[in-house]
Design an enzyme around this catalytic site. Structure first.
Site, PDB file in Angstrom:
ATOM      1  N   GLU A  15       0.886  -1.156   0.000  1.00  0.00           N
ATOM      2  CA  GLU A  15       0.000   0.000   0.000  1.00  0.00           C
ATOM      3  C   GLU A  15       0.928   1.210   0.000  1.00  0.00           C
ATOM      4  O   GLU A  15       1.478   1.579   1.029  1.00  0.00           O
ATOM      5  CB  GLU A  15      -0.881  -0.092   1.257  1.00  0.00           C
ATOM      6  CG  GLU A  15      -2.210   0.549   1.081  1.00  0.00           C
ATOM      7  CD  GLU A  15      -2.156   1.949   1.582  1.00  0.00           C
ATOM      8  OE1 GLU A  15      -1.798   2.824   0.752  1.00  0.00           O
ATOM      9  OE2 GLU A  15      -2.439   2.166   2.757  1.00  0.00           O
ATOM     10  N   CYS A  67      -2.020   8.719   2.723  1.00  0.00           N
ATOM     11  CA  CYS A  67      -1.847   8.343   1.315  1.00  0.00           C
ATOM     12  C   CYS A  67      -3.108   8.625   0.507  1.00  0.00           C
ATOM     13  O   CYS A  67      -3.052   8.771  -0.703  1.00  0.00           O
ATOM     14  CB  CYS A  67      -1.461   6.875   1.220  1.00  0.00           C
ATOM     15  SG  CYS A  67      -2.594   5.826   2.139  1.00  0.00           S
TER      16      CYS A  67
END
Ligand SMILES: O=CCCCC(=O)O
Length: 494
Positions: A260, A294
């Site tokens: 990720e 993110c």
């Protein structure tokens, strides 16, 4: 503010800060400092586990795997549910710890504890639904049974920005699948992971099945563990640069990866958007976690007809935020994680301003020892400015414009990253059509928050691969096994 801080100091005075590695006396290990980003000063220390312990950790995790995967799915489910309850029971201490080591406002830390408990609860429910399948060979002669098994020992490498949630959601999925876990938190934020470890062990995970390795040598630990064939799986949240290195390192022993990585989320606002809703969501998406996420909106792209109004409203809202210690009442925005991070972001902003960009907020930057930064809203940012293609990771909004739907999609997709995207329009056909055309893994339609324990979260392209959340998140910690049973042509059915 004093009360929470003093209570936390009292808690720390009895907290051992030792790595959770069975068979190792953590008081014998060296220690490294943990820094409070609101003051810039170290406030405690934790064990600095030497990489010589890697072999021991893998041997322990091997035993843990046998002990944990040998339990029934129902037993594992009960343990995870108890862990979810314990997290909530300890919400105040865990939230204060998170605020202390990472800086986010206390309310956001509390929300992260609840978010983490959601993953433990969700995976306690999924642990008992690890279904396989039964098939019959189309050509006859075989009955096929498909089962799921834990992939084996899993290394979880977690970032500093969500010190509890990233560990909790990886660990919940891995443990539900029956894997044993070595959790290696970020050097900047080891304490929340130690508390997560305590909760899991107290809930009933065998200590061999959940170790927490605190270290200032992250790359040394991951290289050493991944250089050993006993490790079968790595789940990492962090930068694309480190993710690429892990891909290379995984090649030697063909380890399974979930990555990720970085994001460059476009936030598209069309002329027909509900302006209030778009601005509220923009504030949430940009300011949650101080912009250090993110999935944070990284590029606001606003249609010509609404751009001036949107920019003015967004600037007004961001200028009204209170920046300060996460322990202080009424604070919306804590410090950035480090002095280095703040210097880098200031460089990005100054670079853009020198190239002709304007800051619609124009707030002076705070002084003092903490790593605070006021929000900014940059317009007229030229493509040549570094900030135009950087993952900003700070409360800095970059606002650009577009005229047509096609231009919006082309601009949004003009990036090698593909994690989150946001679309604001009251026309459902347009919103859904544009959302479909965006090259991302997770979409917010008329909302600025995207993760949910029940659904697969993860990106494409430079944002990585593999999913967290949903049944898919547990399947990432499993392998499929096929049993092929001979089935002679003659049957008892006549
Ligand atoms: O920084 C990225 C972690 C994901 C945070 C989220 O789940 O929203």
């Amino acid at each position: 503010m004093q009360t929470s801080l003093q209570t936390h100091d009292a808690f720390l005075s009895s907290f051992d800060g030792g790595a959770r590695i069975p068979g190792i006396d953590s008081t014998s290990l060296d220690r490294f400092d943990v820094v409070d980003p609101a003051t810039g000063a170290a406030f405690t220390q934790v064990s600095n586990a030497p990489i010589e312990l890697a072999d021991h950790c893998l041997e322990v995790a091997g035993r843990g795997l046998r002990a944990w995967s040998g339990q029934s799915a129902r037993a594992r489910s009960n343990v995870l549910l108890r862990a979810a309850e314990l997290l909530i029971e300890r919400i105040e201490v865990i939230a204060a710890t998170m605020t202390r080591e990472m800086g986010k406002p206390l309310d956001e830390s509390r929300a992260e504890v609840r978010f983490s408990a959601d993953y433990l609860r969700w995976y306690s429910e999924e642990a008992v639904r690890s279904y396989g399948g039964y098939r019959e060979a189309p050509a006859g002669g075989a009955r096929l049974i498909v089962t799921r098994q834990p992939v084996g020992i899993a290394l979880l490498i977690t970032p500093w920005n969500f010190p509890l949630a990233m560990g909790a959601r990886k660990a919940a999925a891995a443990l539900a699948a029956g894997c044993s876990v070595i959790l290696k938190p970020a050097e900047a934020t080891p304490l929340s992971s130690l508390l997560l470890g305590d909760v899991l062990l107290e809930a009933g995970v065998p200590p061999e099945a959940f170790q927490v390795v605190t270290t200032s040598d992250s790359s040394g630990w991951s290289r050493t563990l991944m250089g050993d064939a006993r490790l079968k799986k790595v789940s990492f949240t962090g930068s694309t640069r480190v993710g690429s290195m892990l891909i290379e390192q995984s090649a030697q022993h063909v380890q399974k990866l979930s990555l990720e990585l970085g994001g460059d989320a476009p936030f598209l606002v069309f002329n027909d958007a509900d302006l209030d809703r778009a601005v509220n969501s923009a504030v949430i998406s940009k300011i949650r976690n101080g912009g250090q996420a993110c999935v944070a909106a990284n590029r606001f792209l606003v249609q010509d007809g609404i751009a001036a109004e949107f920019t003015a409203e967004l600037s007004k809202r961001l200028n009204a935020l209170t920046v300060g210690s996460g322990f202080a009442d009424g604070v919306d925005l804590g410090p950035l994680i480090s002095g280095q991070a703040r210097k880098q972001v200031r460089g990005l902003v100054d670079g853009a301003l020198e190239l002709g960009a304007e800051d619609a907020c124009a707030a002076p930057q705070p002084g003092g020892d903490g790593f605070f930064m006021n929000p900014a809203v940059l317009t007229n940012v030229p493509e040549s400015a570094t900030i135009a293609s950087a993952e900003i990771f700070a409360p800095i909004a970059v606002v650009g414009t577009f005229s047509t739907d096609a231009e919006a999609v082309a601009k949004a997709n003009n990036t090698p990253f593909g994690l989150a995207g946001y679309v604001f329009s009251q026309d459902i056909d347009r919103a859904f059509g544009v959302a479909h055309a965006l090259d991302v893994g997770v979409l917010g339609i008329n909302k600025g928050l995207v993760a949910d324990a029940s659904s697969p979260f993860g990106g494409i392209g430079y944002s990585g691969y593999g999913k967290e959340g949903g049944i898919e998140g547990m399947q990432d910690f499993q392998t499929l096994k096929q049993f092929n049973l001979d089935s002679p042509a003659a049957t008892l059915l006549g």
